[in-house]
Design a protein around this motif. Structure first.
Motif, mmCIF file in Angstrom:
data_model
loop_
_atom_site.group_PDB
_atom_site.id
_atom_site.type_symbol
_atom_site.label_atom_id
_atom_site.label_comp_id
_atom_site.label_asym_id
_atom_site.label_seq_id
_atom_site.Cartn_x
_atom_site.Cartn_y
_atom_site.Cartn_z
ATOM 1 N N MET A 54 29.431 28.010 101.723
ATOM 2 C CA MET A 54 30.391 29.054 102.081
ATOM 3 C C MET A 54 30.876 29.813 100.851
ATOM 4 O O MET A 54 32.065 30.071 100.673
ATOM 5 C CB MET A 54 31.584 28.463 102.840
ATOM 6 C CG MET A 54 31.224 27.863 104.188
ATOM 7 S SD MET A 54 32.631 27.054 104.991
ATOM 8 C CE MET A 54 33.725 28.457 105.238
ATOM 9 N N GLY A 55 29.905 30.144 99.976
ATOM 10 C CA GLY A 55 30.229 30.939 98.810
ATOM 11 C C GLY A 55 31.057 30.239 97.760
ATOM 12 O O GLY A 55 31.575 30.876 96.843
ATOM 13 N N GLY A 56 31.192 28.930 97.872
ATOM 14 C CA GLY A 56 31.957 28.175 96.877
ATOM 15 C C GLY A 56 33.136 27.438 97.472
ATOM 16 O O GLY A 56 33.945 26.852 96.745
ATOM 17 N N ARG A 57 33.246 27.431 98.781
ATOM 18 C CA ARG A 57 34.314 26.660 99.433
ATOM 19 C C ARG A 57 34.129 25.165 99.152
ATOM 20 O O ARG A 57 35.069 24.418 98.978
ATOM 21 C CB ARG A 57 34.285 26.922 100.939
ATOM 22 C CG ARG A 57 35.419 26.287 101.710
ATOM 23 C CD ARG A 57 36.689 27.054 101.514
ATOM 24 N NE ARG A 57 37.851 26.275 101.935
ATOM 25 C CZ ARG A 57 39.094 26.709 101.799
ATOM 26 N NH1 ARG A 57 39.334 27.879 101.262
ATOM 27 N NH2 ARG A 57 40.096 25.971 102.188
ATOM 28 N N ILE A 58 32.859 24.760 99.130
ATOM 29 C CA ILE A 58 32.491 23.393 98.752
ATOM 30 C C ILE A 58 31.434 23.496 97.664
ATOM 31 O O ILE A 58 30.500 24.302 97.770
ATOM 32 C CB ILE A 58 31.923 22.598 99.944
ATOM 33 C CG1 ILE A 58 32.970 22.449 101.055
ATOM 34 C CG2 ILE A 58 31.423 21.224 99.492
ATOM 35 C CD1 ILE A 58 32.421 21.834 102.334
ATOM 36 N N GLY A 59 31.591 22.722 96.620
ATOM 37 C CA GLY A 59 30.606 22.693 95.548
ATOM 38 C C GLY A 59 30.152 21.273 95.284
ATOM 39 O O GLY A 59 30.956 20.337 95.345
ATOM 40 N N VAL A 60 28.868 21.090 95.039
ATOM 41 C CA VAL A 60 28.325 19.753 94.747
ATOM 42 C C VAL A 60 27.399 19.834 93.533
ATOM 43 O O VAL A 60 26.573 20.746 93.428
ATOM 44 C CB VAL A 60 27.539 19.183 95.948
ATOM 45 C CG1 VAL A 60 26.975 17.800 95.602
ATOM 46 C CG2 VAL A 60 28.416 19.093 97.186
ATOM 47 N N LEU A 61 27.553 18.873 92.659
ATOM 48 C CA LEU A 61 26.675 18.706 91.501
ATOM 49 C C LEU A 61 26.127 17.281 91.543
ATOM 50 O O LEU A 61 26.895 16.323 91.513
ATOM 51 C CB LEU A 61 27.450 18.933 90.201
ATOM 52 C CG LEU A 61 26.732 18.590 88.896
ATOM 53 C CD1 LEU A 61 25.464 19.413 88.727
ATOM 54 C CD2 LEU A 61 27.665 18.777 87.700
ATOM 55 N N SER A 62 24.822 17.155 91.666
ATOM 56 C CA SER A 62 24.209 15.830 91.705
ATOM 57 C C SER A 62 23.219 15.672 90.560
ATOM 58 O O SER A 62 22.758 16.658 89.977
ATOM 59 C CB SER A 62 23.481 15.609 93.045
ATOM 60 O OG SER A 62 22.415 16.526 93.186
#
Length: 294
Positions: free
Chosen positions: A159-167
């Protein structure tokens, strides 16, 4: 008139403006405190202090990687309108770049660091942005992650950065696989990578709760233990990434999917904007009008 440190401190306390802004204002008006306050107000810089007690629970997350180092950052604003503002989005990118290159140990340390060689700190730059954009803005949190040459970062924004994940996916150079893992984390929100990360205390507590549930349901004691272990597996599915059915292939668990790719999941970080924060409840029409007026 010479501008002293005490004068700068006084002006900063009265306006909430950054130290360099206060010093420049005092110098420009030859040390006249009232004129300096007016000057900062005219420039909009003094507004930052008045917004300090507002709740900023909207905003954006961003993930950036360069070489073997990556960062995930959350920057908050008061409204979703501002989160879509180009100036705010530019600020978020600039703050992520700063954290990635300077690797501060904490938000507090980051705030005091010089910003882009422009004669001001990160805090002062944010204050200037608050004055320009018109809302409270805060660098809430970040985490810098490093990997080896044998690993790959997975970056995903929902959602354009509403949720961000770094794995971090190990023993692999498959960027698509790493991104898929991050996408799964964004969607399902696991707490741990594997069962090994769940403390024995937490497992025992869950086992006891499940045991009491089964007994309260009137189940015979001789089958309660088997029921508990079965239900405990369901619990691990809820909290452990590798135990979860993969979002892109529900017939496979994430662990098996990754194993078939001869890879492993080393870590993940998931940020959801505003999670754990008390959000203000605005009248939507009033929020629209406030933005129109700005």
């Amino acid at each position: 008139m010479a501008v002293t440190a005490a004068m700068v401190k006084e002006l900063r306390e009265k306006t909430g403006a950054g130290m360099m802004d206060c010093k420049k204002a005092l110098t420009e008006v030859d040390g006249d405190m009232e004129k300096a306050i007016d000057l900062l107000r005219e420039k909009g810089i003094a507004k930052a202090a008045k917004k300090a007690d507002r709740v900023a629970a909207e905003g954006l997350t961003v993930v950036k990687a360069e070489g073997n180092k990556a960062v995930i950052v959350e920057v908050n604003s008061e409204t979703d309108f501002v989160a879509k503002n180009e100036n705010f989005q530019k600020l978020v990118q600039e703050l992520a770049d700063h954290v990635l290159t300077q690797t501060p140990a904490s938000v507090e340390e980051a705030m005091g660091q010089p910003f882009k060689g422009e004669g001001q700190t990160v805090q002062e730059y944010i204050n200037a942005s608050i004055a320009k954009i018109g809302e409270k803005i805060s660098l809430r949190r970040f985490e810098v992650v490093e990997k080896t040459d044998a690993d790959v970062f997975g970056e995903y924004l929902h959602m354009g950065g509403r949720i961000g994940v770094l794995s971090v996916v190990g023993d692999s150079t498959d960027a698509d696989l790493a991104k898929d893992i991050s996408m799964h984390v964004a969607a399902i929100n696991p707490t741990y990578v594997s069962r090994d990360e769940v403390s024995q205390e937490e497992v025992n507590r869950e086992r006891e709760v499940l045991k009491q549930q089964a007994l309260n349901e009137g189940k015979p004691e001789n089958i309660v233990e088997k029921m508990v272990e079965g239900r405990l597996s369901k619990y691990f599915e809820q909290v452990c990434l590798l135990d979860q059915p993969f979002v892109k292939d529900g017939d496979q668990k994430v662990g098996k999917y990754v194993q078939n790719k001869n890879a492993s999941v080393k870590s993940f970080i998931r940020y959801e904007v505003g999670e754990g924060m008390e959000k203000r409840e605005d009248n939507f029409a009033e929020e629209v009008m406030s933005q129109v007026k700005k």
